[in-house]
Scaffold this motif. Structure first.
Motif, PDB file in Angstrom:
ATOM      1  N   SER A  79      11.772   6.350  39.745  1.00 12.46           N
ATOM      2  CA  SER A  79      11.771   7.049  38.465  1.00 12.46           C
ATOM      3  C   SER A  79      10.354   7.158  37.936  1.00 12.46           C
ATOM      4  CB  SER A  79      12.649   6.314  37.442  1.00 12.46           C
ATOM      5  OG  SER A  79      12.181   4.991  37.234  1.00 12.46           O
ATOM      6  N   THR A  83      16.251  15.690  36.707  1.00  7.08           N
ATOM      7  CA  THR A  83      16.362  14.982  35.432  1.00  7.08           C
ATOM      8  C   THR A  83      17.776  15.109  34.905  1.00  7.08           C
ATOM      9  OG1 THR A  83      14.061  15.500  34.908  1.00  7.08           O
ATOM     10  CG2 THR A  83      15.461  14.788  33.083  1.00  7.08           C
ATOM     11  N   LEU A 119      22.432   6.498  35.190  1.00 14.79           N
ATOM     12  CA  LEU A 119      21.033   6.868  34.999  1.00 14.79           C
ATOM     13  C   LEU A 119      20.735   7.106  33.518  1.00 14.79           C
ATOM     14  CD1 LEU A 119      20.707   9.377  37.984  1.00 14.79           C
ATOM     15  CD2 LEU A 119      20.206   6.930  37.949  1.00 14.79           C
ATOM     16  N   LYS A 120      19.457   7.275  33.222  1.00 15.06           N
ATOM     17  CA  LYS A 120      19.024   7.501  31.843  1.00 15.06           C
ATOM     18  C   LYS A 120      18.750   8.984  31.650  1.00 15.06           C
ATOM     19  CE  LYS A 120      15.614   6.034  28.396  1.00 15.06           C
ATOM     20  NZ  LYS A 120      14.421   5.173  28.157  1.00 15.06           N
ATOM     21  N   ASN A 121      19.461   9.597  30.720  1.00 13.90           N
ATOM     22  CA  ASN A 121      19.248  11.019  30.453  1.00 13.90           C
ATOM     23  C   ASN A 121      17.812  11.257  29.992  1.00 13.90           C
ATOM     24  OD1 ASN A 121      21.828  12.124  31.029  1.00 13.90           O
ATOM     25  ND2 ASN A 121      22.627  11.280  29.122  1.00 13.90           N
ATOM     26  N   TYR A 154      13.878  11.559  37.952  1.00  7.44           N
ATOM     27  CA  TYR A 154      14.079  10.698  39.121  1.00  7.44           C
ATOM     28  C   TYR A 154      13.706  11.457  40.384  1.00  7.44           C
ATOM     29  CZ  TYR A 154      16.787   7.679  36.001  1.00  7.44           C
ATOM     30  OH  TYR A 154      17.186   6.867  34.973  1.00  7.44           O
ATOM     31  N   THR A 210      15.179  11.172  31.851  1.00  8.15           N
ATOM     32  CA  THR A 210      14.212  10.542  32.761  1.00  8.15           C
ATOM     33  C   THR A 210      14.201  11.292  34.079  1.00  8.15           C
ATOM     34  OG1 THR A 210      14.462   8.348  31.757  1.00  8.15           O
ATOM     35  CG2 THR A 210      13.620   8.429  34.011  1.00  8.15           C
ATOM     36  N   ASN A 245      25.535  14.513  33.249  1.00  6.92           N
ATOM     37  CA  ASN A 245      25.351  13.530  32.190  1.00  6.92           C
ATOM     38  C   ASN A 245      25.184  12.144  32.788  1.00  6.92           C
ATOM     39  OD1 ASN A 245      25.273  12.252  29.725  1.00  6.92           O
ATOM     40  ND2 ASN A 245      27.488  12.265  29.441  1.00  6.92           N
ATOM     41  N   ALA A 246      23.958  11.589  32.719  1.00  9.70           N
ATOM     42  CA  ALA A 246      23.627  10.244  33.206  1.00  9.70           C
ATOM     43  C   ALA A 246      23.919  10.059  34.696  1.00  9.70           C
ATOM     44  CB  ALA A 246      24.355   9.180  32.392  1.00  9.70           C
TER      45      ALA A 246
END
Length: 264
Positions: A108, A159, A132-134, A138, A136, A87-88
């Motif tokens: 990203s 991701t 981080l952004k869920n 990387y 997305t 998660n993130a």
């Protein structure tokens, strides 16, 4: 007579690619006619000695003069680079032999390497990237440097996702140890037309399937995206989504769960 290389050592007192050594001298009587000039491109070693001389215009040759140096053109070992999403966040791990420094760069989406940023610089064997952004994707460039400046590198992509409950997943149990390809089972989802099962190993997706029943039998050998895969010893993660309507509509619900199993 003295000897000089065409440049300073590349790192840690070592040269890591071809160098040229030139000898020079002074003769007050007839003058210098010629001196040795030698390239060196291996093999690796410490306290390597190569010798050269100078000759004057009268034909006299100097005593051999050594040039002593270290040479290392072999990159460090870099293996088992893995990325595990959460998660993130993403947890990266690696095995590096002969490395004195590890650098991890993150980009990203479709960002170029020039737009990457360094997220880790140290000597460890793992790193967790947070914030981080869920959803997305990387990419991580993992680089291993040795003291001589040689580098080995590899790239992994992953991701992060929002953690989901695994109550819908039935078997195999989390971190179950199996000796043969397991049957993946889950609870029926109301109104689901099909399911999407994805299998990962070392952070890399190696299977995506769309069964219509609440189970899927894995195989010892299969082909995914034109590449042949085999169920070998190690840890595997499987993920499950429910699909609705026709597959061409790409209508999926939230992640129903993820679990790991270990092939012995």
């Amino acid at each position: 007579v003295v000897a000089n290389a065409d440049r300073a050592p590349d790192g840690g007192g070592f040269y890591n690619h071809q160098l040229s050594v030139t000898w020079s001298g002074v003769d007050a009587t007839s003058g210098i006619a010629s001196c040795t000039s030698l390239p060196y491109a291996g093999p690796d070693g410490t306290s390597i000695a190569i010798t050269g001389t100078c000759k004057d215009k009268a034909g006299n040759i100097s005593a051999p003069v050594p040039f002593v140096f270290g040479y290392d053109s072999t990159p460090p070992g870099l293996a088992n680079v893995a990325a595990r999403s959460d998660n993130a966040s993403v947890r990266l791990s690696w095995d590096a032999s002969g490395a004195s420094r590890i650098v991890v760069m993150r980009s990203s989406g479709g960002a170029r390497v020039a737009q990457s940023q360094v997220v880790y610089d140290g000597a460890g064997d793992h790193f967790t990237d947070t914030g981080l952004k869920n959803g997305t994707r990387y990419s991580y460039l993992v680089q291993a440097f040795d003291a001589a400046g040689n580098v080995a590198s590899t790239t992994v992509a992953v991701t992060p996702y929002v953690e989901a409950s695994s109550e819908h997943l039935l078997s195999p149990g989390h971190r179950s140890r199996v000796r043969k390809a397991p049957m993946l089972r889950w609870r029926e989802i109301r109104k689901a037309s099909y399911y999407n099962v994805q299998l990962f190993r070392k952070g890399k997706k190696i299977l995506s399937a769309w069964p219509t029943k609440e189970h899927y039998q894995l195989h010892r050998v299969w082909t995914y995206r034109g590449q042949r895969h085999r169920l070998v010893k190690g840890t595997y993660w499987w993920y499950l989504w429910a699909g609705y309507g026709h597959r061409s509509q790409h209508r999926y619900g939230k992640l129903l769960g993820r679990r790991s199993f270990i092939v012995r």
